[in-house]
Design a protein around this motif. Structure first.
Motif, short mmCIF file in Angstrom:
data_model
loop_
_atom_site.label_atom_id
_atom_site.label_comp_id
_atom_site.label_asym_id
_atom_site.label_seq_id
_atom_site.Cartn_x
_atom_site.Cartn_y
_atom_site.Cartn_z
N PRO A 5 42.37 37.36 38.97
CA PRO A 5 41.83 36.01 38.70
C PRO A 5 41.57 35.75 37.23
O PRO A 5 41.48 34.59 36.83
CB PRO A 5 40.53 35.99 39.50
N TYR A 6 41.45 36.80 36.41
CA TYR A 6 41.17 36.57 34.99
C TYR A 6 42.34 35.90 34.28
O TYR A 6 42.16 35.29 33.23
CB TYR A 6 40.81 37.89 34.30
N ALA A 51 41.12 32.55 34.75
CA ALA A 51 39.77 32.29 34.24
C ALA A 51 39.72 32.32 32.72
O ALA A 51 39.05 31.48 32.11
CB ALA A 51 38.79 33.30 34.83
N LEU A 66 41.26 29.16 31.04
CA LEU A 66 40.48 27.99 31.44
C LEU A 66 39.13 27.99 30.72
O LEU A 66 38.70 26.96 30.18
CB LEU A 66 40.26 28.04 32.95
N LEU A 67 38.50 29.15 30.69
CA LEU A 67 37.20 29.27 30.01
C LEU A 67 37.35 28.92 28.53
O LEU A 67 36.52 28.19 27.97
CB LEU A 67 36.66 30.68 30.17
N VAL A 109 47.35 41.93 46.81
CA VAL A 109 46.94 40.63 47.32
C VAL A 109 45.45 40.47 47.07
O VAL A 109 44.66 41.37 47.34
CB VAL A 109 47.22 40.52 48.84
N TYR A 110 45.07 39.32 46.49
CA TYR A 110 43.68 39.06 46.14
C TYR A 110 43.22 37.83 46.91
O TYR A 110 43.76 36.74 46.73
CB TYR A 110 43.59 38.80 44.64
N GLU A 111 42.24 38.03 47.81
CA GLU A 111 41.77 36.89 48.60
C GLU A 111 40.61 36.24 47.87
O GLU A 111 39.59 36.86 47.64
CB GLU A 111 41.31 37.36 49.99
N GLY A 145 37.33 34.58 47.29
CA GLY A 145 36.10 34.45 48.06
C GLY A 145 36.13 35.18 49.38
O GLY A 145 35.40 34.80 50.29
#
Lengths: 491, 150
Positions: A4-5, A8, A11-12, A56-58, A60
């Motif tokens: 996710p980074y 992130a 965007l950050l 695979v990253y779910e 939440g």
């Protein structure tokens, strides 16, 4: 997990730039460069540790059919490295180039949003999420094309916006039809249900996606916006658009849809071959007759996208290897050539080849790296362009398609002609140029030198030992399309 | 604020003055009840933006500029987006996944329930309200800016 980074971090930095950057651009430059460098390091690190596995990253912790998943396989890693590499050099190059226009933090915020969108498209495993990230990337691209604020730039951006909106509508309609037929948006789940779908429905959905994504990739009948948009944008943005944006939004999304979701249907592979061949020839012919340096390069992008498409259309492992490698090497040398064009435009104030002359004395780095980029794009050994085109042509002959092989060779000769024209008039003309309005600083030079060195070195990716680790897992993702679904769903 | 040269007629201004708070209240209601009723951050944010736009239309651009600090609104917009991202990253830190819920879930259908969702809804609401208002504000001011340059 670092997946996710990749969304992130850019965007950050985009939000923080708009928050803390005052009137000047120091903070914006610092933040965006830090973000670009950390993305480059993270992407190379994830490619090294990934080791051919599918992660695979779910989001939440919502399970597959309910939540959004991020998927990282070998192709994802390669694309992430490519985007990070080009965006980092582009930022390096931007500092002086954008200060030459004005000192505004908005450029850097938009740039980071563009990177966010592309990274998002690459790592998402959800069809609608793919569409959302596509829109993020496209909207920031529209604004960046118009960044210069001149009339022709607004016109190009408007044309791009209209075509982009049209393509997005087509993609959205395709997604809606697929959703109504399969009741899911996760790509792996759709792939699981595709064999039980009506072939007629798949035929139409495939056609709609072909038009929508073809517009984004600027394949021949859908290419009309590209020369305007890519030549009017600031040079580092032209490099981003031609180097990675059309590949990520167009080609990468096509690979995911047609190979990993639809399972590489024969019909569309043949369409890829035909459209690719048309793009190669017509793009090459159109680029030879241009006198505007950036327009010439933009049309040659259409032609080079054709090679990638032909390589994909062959469908054999060798063809896919050629396509993937050409995608990688084209991003490097086309960005390099756009940097060269931008440097010349900054120094002489013109893009018209007829007004240029001998630049070797006043701009040695630009002129030398443009020779490297030019030789690489026209397929002269030992540069990476030669290797990738050779693989595609060998694959075509092996797959019993000699006509396409001949067309590919003709396209290569046309590219060589266009590049020779650029070198002959733009960098090695008769009139010796002694005065330039602005010196090319070390940051622009180092961006060009870095990519020129990579033009030579990236051929090493095909050496035995490195190839097994770097490229073969990527080819395996496409050569066995059903594998993606099984790995993501974990069975 | 009640300059007769700017904006619309006195009737419109008076009606706006009375109704705009109701619109704001409705927007806030939709945002706060986003996890319970239809609507949520985006819908409520749009209604909040419409309240601001109502003032702009009724009282004119100059009066609104005096009354509202536009730069401050821009900052709120960026802050709310950044905070949303931080909520996501906090989810990684405290729960293990991006945007993971890390607050107690509470009783269903209570106002203070559903973990992080109400907070995320509020942040989305602020972001959407400010973005939509500022987009219209900038577009409406475009011709003035160009005229100024010439």
């Amino acid at each position: 997990m670092i997946l996710p980074y990749f969304i992130a971090i850019p965007l950050l930095s985009a939000f923080l730039i708009s928050l803390i950057a005052g009137k000047k651009d120091y903070w914006a430059i610092l933040l965006s460069t830090v973000a670009g460098a950390s993305l480059l390091i993270l992407s190379i690190y994830s490619m090294i540790v990934q080791n051919g596995e599918t992660l695979v990253y779910e989001m939440g912790f919502w399970k597959v059919p309910i939540g959004i998943v991020l998927v990282q396989d070998a192709l994802t890693c390669l694309m992430l490295v490519l985007v990070s590499l080009i965006s980092f050099t582009s930022l390096l190059y931007s500092v002086q180039y954008i200060q030459h226009m004005d000192r505004n933090w908005k450029y850097y915020a938009l740039f980071m949003l563009l990177v966010t969108g592309m990274n998002g498209v690459i790592i998402t495993g959800d069809l609608f999420n793919l569409f959302v990230f596509m829109e993020i990337a496209l909207l920031s691209a529209f604004a960046l094309v118009a960044y210069g604020g001149k009339a022709e730039e607004y016109e190009a951006a408007f044309k791009y916006a209209v075509m982009g909106a049209l393509s997005s509508i087509l993609v959205l309609v395709g997604i809606a039809i697929l959703y109504s037929a399969t009741s899911t948006l996760t790509m792996a789940k759709i792939a699981e249900k595709v064999p039980s779908l009506d072939p007629k429905l798949l035929f139409w959905v495939g056609g709609i996606f072909l038009a929508g994504l073809g517009l984004k990739a600027a394949i021949m009948p859908f290419h009309a916006w590209l020369p305007d948009a890519h030549s009017s944008a600031p040079a580092p943005i032209s490099a981003m658009l031609s180097g990675v944006l059309i590949k990520v939004l167009g080609i990468y999304a096509m690979i995911r849809l047609y190979f990993n979701v639809f399972g590489a249907p024969e019909l569309y592979m043949n369409i890829f071959l035909v459209l690719g061949a048309i793009s190669i020839i017509l793009g090459g012919l159109l680029s030879v007759v241009q006198w505007d340096m950036k327009r010439l390069l933009a049309y040659s992008s259409v032609s080079q996208i054709g090679y990638i498409l032909v390589g994909l259309g062959i469908g054999t492992e060798l063809g896919i290897l050629g396509a993937i490698f050409h995608l990688f090497s084209h991003a490097i040398f086309k960005s390099l050539l756009f940097y060269n064009a931008g440097a010349v435009e900054m120094a002489l104030g013109t893009r018209d080849l007829r007004k240029m002359g001998f630049l070797g004395k006043v701009m040695p780095v630009t002129s030398a790296t443009s020779l490297v980029g030019g030789l690489a794009i026209s397929g002269i050994p030992p540069f990476n362009g030669f290797i990738s085109k050779l693989i595609i042509i060998i694959a075509l002959i092996k797959a019993d398609a000699p006509v396409y092989a001949i067309l590919a060779i003709i396209g290569s000769i046309l590219t060589l002609g266009a590049i020779m024209k650029m070198q002959r008039y733009g960098f090695r003309g008769e009139t010796e140029i002694t005065k330039i309005t602005e010196k090319i600083g070390w940051r622009m030079q180092s961006a060009m030198i870095l990519l020129a060195v990579l033009c030579l070195l990236s051929g090493l990716l095909l050496l035995p030992g490195i190839r097994e680790a770097a490229l073969d897992p990527v080819v395996a993702v496409l050569a066995d399309p059903g594998q993606y679904m099984q790995l993501v769903l974990g069975r | 604020m009640n300059d007769p040269k700017n904006g619309m007629t006195l009737i419109v201004k008076t009606v706006t003055r009375v109704t705009v708070w109701l619109i704001v209240l409705y927007g806030i209601y939709l945002i706060l009840h986003g996890h319970l009723t239809p609507g949520g951050g985006f819908g409520g944010g749009v209604i909040l933006a419409l309240a601001f736009l109502n003032i702009m239309l009724a009282y004119g651009r100059d009066a609104t500029q005096k009354w509202l600090n536009i730069k401050f609104l821009e900052d709120i917009e960026a802050v709310s987006a950044t905070l949303f991202l931080f909520m996501g990253i906090l989810g990684i830190a405290l729960g293990g996944r991006f945007l993971m819920n890390f607050l107690p879930k509470g009783t269903p259908h209570a106002l203070f329930s559903a973990g992080t969702i109400p907070i995320l809804n509020i942040l989305i609401g602020i972001k959407v309200a400010m973005s939509l208002f500022l987009v219209v504000w900038v577009l409406a001011g475009l011709h003035e800016e160009e005229g100024g340059k010439k």
